[in-house]
Write an enzyme that holds these catalytic residues in place. Structure first.
Site, PDB file in Angstrom:
ATOM      1  N   THR A 132       4.034   3.233   9.361  1.00 13.59           N
ATOM      2  CA  THR A 132       4.315   4.684   8.895  1.00 13.59           C
ATOM      3  C   THR A 132       4.225   5.727   9.707  1.00 13.59           C
ATOM      4  OG1 THR A 132       3.378   3.564   6.356  1.00 13.59           O
ATOM      5  CG2 THR A 132       4.186   5.839   6.578  1.00 13.59           C
ATOM      6  N   SER A 191       3.034  -3.087  11.092  1.00 11.97           N
ATOM      7  CA  SER A 191       1.263  -3.612  10.766  1.00 11.97           C
ATOM      8  C   SER A 191       0.999  -5.655  10.407  1.00 11.97           C
ATOM      9  CB  SER A 191       0.107  -3.167   9.982  1.00 11.97           C
ATOM     10  OG  SER A 191      -0.170  -2.734   9.512  1.00 11.97           O
ATOM     11  N   GLN A 224     -17.433 -10.425  -1.654  1.00 10.90           N
ATOM     12  CA  GLN A 224     -16.126  -9.535  -2.571  1.00 10.90           C
ATOM     13  C   GLN A 224     -16.872  -8.474  -2.148  1.00 10.90           C
ATOM     14  OE1 GLN A 224     -15.147 -11.478  -5.843  1.00 10.90           O
ATOM     15  NE2 GLN A 224     -14.601 -13.621  -4.371  1.00 10.90           N
ATOM     16  N   THR A 266      -1.333   1.245   8.746  1.00 11.14           N
ATOM     17  CA  THR A 266      -2.139   1.348   8.536  1.00 11.14           C
ATOM     18  C   THR A 266      -3.371  -0.112   7.671  1.00 11.14           C
ATOM     19  OG1 THR A 266      -1.551   2.243   6.395  1.00 11.14           O
ATOM     20  CG2 THR A 266      -2.622   3.512   7.457  1.00 11.14           C
ATOM     21  N   THR A 323     -12.192  -0.526   6.832  1.00  8.76           N
ATOM     22  CA  THR A 323     -11.938  -1.430   6.340  1.00  8.76           C
ATOM     23  C   THR A 323     -10.684   0.194   5.192  1.00  8.76           C
ATOM     24  OG1 THR A 323     -11.721  -3.143   4.763  1.00  8.76           O
ATOM     25  CG2 THR A 323     -12.796  -1.259   4.167  1.00  8.76           C
TER      26      THR A 323
END
Ligand code: ASP
Length: 333
Positions: free
Chosen positions: A12, A56, A268, A87, A157
């Protein structure tokens, strides 16, 4: 003045908004850097290089190789390198490069933006200024600089799609907080005295399986385990999978083991560490030779697995390296 290389890879931050949405715009990008952000040159002596321009989501290990080799080649000519990157997969690329480029003694700072630089209310300028500033400091890390934080790359993350505060490193304190003052953490790696190496080999024969209630093991029959070298379970909580009745995933895990395929368990839940000794499901996986991802992010777990497979280490070597902290990606087992 410190010499900093800006490596453009897309995302972006390199896009322009038009009626069709955000599009990569290579020419405008260079104008913006040279004409609209003259302040960058007050922080450092900047050189800009366009390596590639991609969203990406389209990056893979061939791009990681290109980028790693370019960083390796340029590391002695610059005091620091800033990588402009989308990102969406920034944490994957930063993690992958942390395994490929060992003992780098300059900062490699990834940044990008949630909104194109050409927008008035964009996070691009602030992120870029901060990233260039970070690249002038003695930080021997591959890191992500976003929204006034510096995070270790292989601990990071992407947490948010719509917030400027897009990244986090759930199991590791930020390397720096950038405010009126810059506060560095004591964990920042500095002073590397070992010669740097670059080994950009990856093997993509990996499956990631997200575990969910009612995951029918029959649905996994289509996975060709002959072709698969590692299965990574994104399990519940501390590393649990169903182990009873028709939904038990243990027979599938056994099949993986019998096909010489590594069984890796991550969670998770992004915070804290997988521990396979806590519940019977984890203990069953341990009996089958399951490997715990510990506190690693999914991004670090996946890229480390592909990196180790790419280096053709034997089974014992893979198990040993996977469980070890090799690039600051994990501290516990
Ligand atoms: N799709 C973009 C990318 O990852 C999103 C971004 O840069 O924020 O390339």
């Amino acid at each position: 003045m410190k010499k900093i290389l800006l490596l453009q890879t897309g995302g972006t931050i390199a896009m322009q908004l038009d009626s069709g949405g955000a599009q990569i715009n290579t020419d405008k990008w260079l104008n913006v850097i040279y004409k609209e952000m003259p302040e960058l040159r007050r922080i450092a002596d900047i050189e800009v290089e366009n390596l590639f321009f991609e969203d990406s989501s389209d990056l893979n290990h061939t791009h990681w190789k290109l980028l790693a080799e370019e960083i390796f080649k340029k590391r002695k000519s610059f005091d620091g390198i800033v990588v402009l990157h989308g990102t969406d997969t920034m944490a994957y690329t930063a993690s992958a490069l942390s395994f490929v480029l060992q003992n780098l003694d300059i900062p490699v700072i990834f940044t990008g933006s949630q909104v194109p630089m050409s927008n008035i209310r964009s996070d691009a300028r602030r992120n870029l200024v901060n990233a260039v500033e970070m690249a002038t400091h003695p930080i021997s890390e591959i890191a992500i600089c976003f929204n006034d934080h510096l995070f270790r790359g292989n601990r990071s993350t992407k947490m948010s799609i719509g917030d400027f505060d897009a990244f986090s490193s759930p199991n590791f304190p930020p390397l720096a907080q950038i405010g009126i003052k810059i506060n560095f953490s004591k964990y920042v790696r500095k002073d590397v005295n070992v010669e740097a190496t670059c080994s950009p080999l990856f093997d993509d024969s990996v499956h990631v399986i997200k575990v969910f209630p009612n995951l029918n093991p029959e649905m996994l029959d289509c996975i060709n385990l002959e072709r698969t070298k590692a299965v990574i379970f994104e399990a519940f909580g501390i590393g649990n999978i169903p182990i009873k009745g028709k939904y038990s995933l243990l027979p599938f895990a056994e099949k993986c083991r019998d096909s010489n395929c590594h069984v890796i368990i991550n969670s998770q839940a992004p915070y804290d560490a997988v521990d396979l000794s806590q519940y019977s499901s984890g203990r069953e996986l341990l009996k089958l030779g399951g490997l715990s991802g510990g506190e690693m992010t999914m991004e670090a777990t996946i890229t480390k697995t592909m990196y180790l497979l790419g280096h053709n280490v034997d089974e014992a070597g893979f198990r040993e390296q996977f469980m070890k902290n090799t690039a600051g990606e994990r501290s516990k087992n």
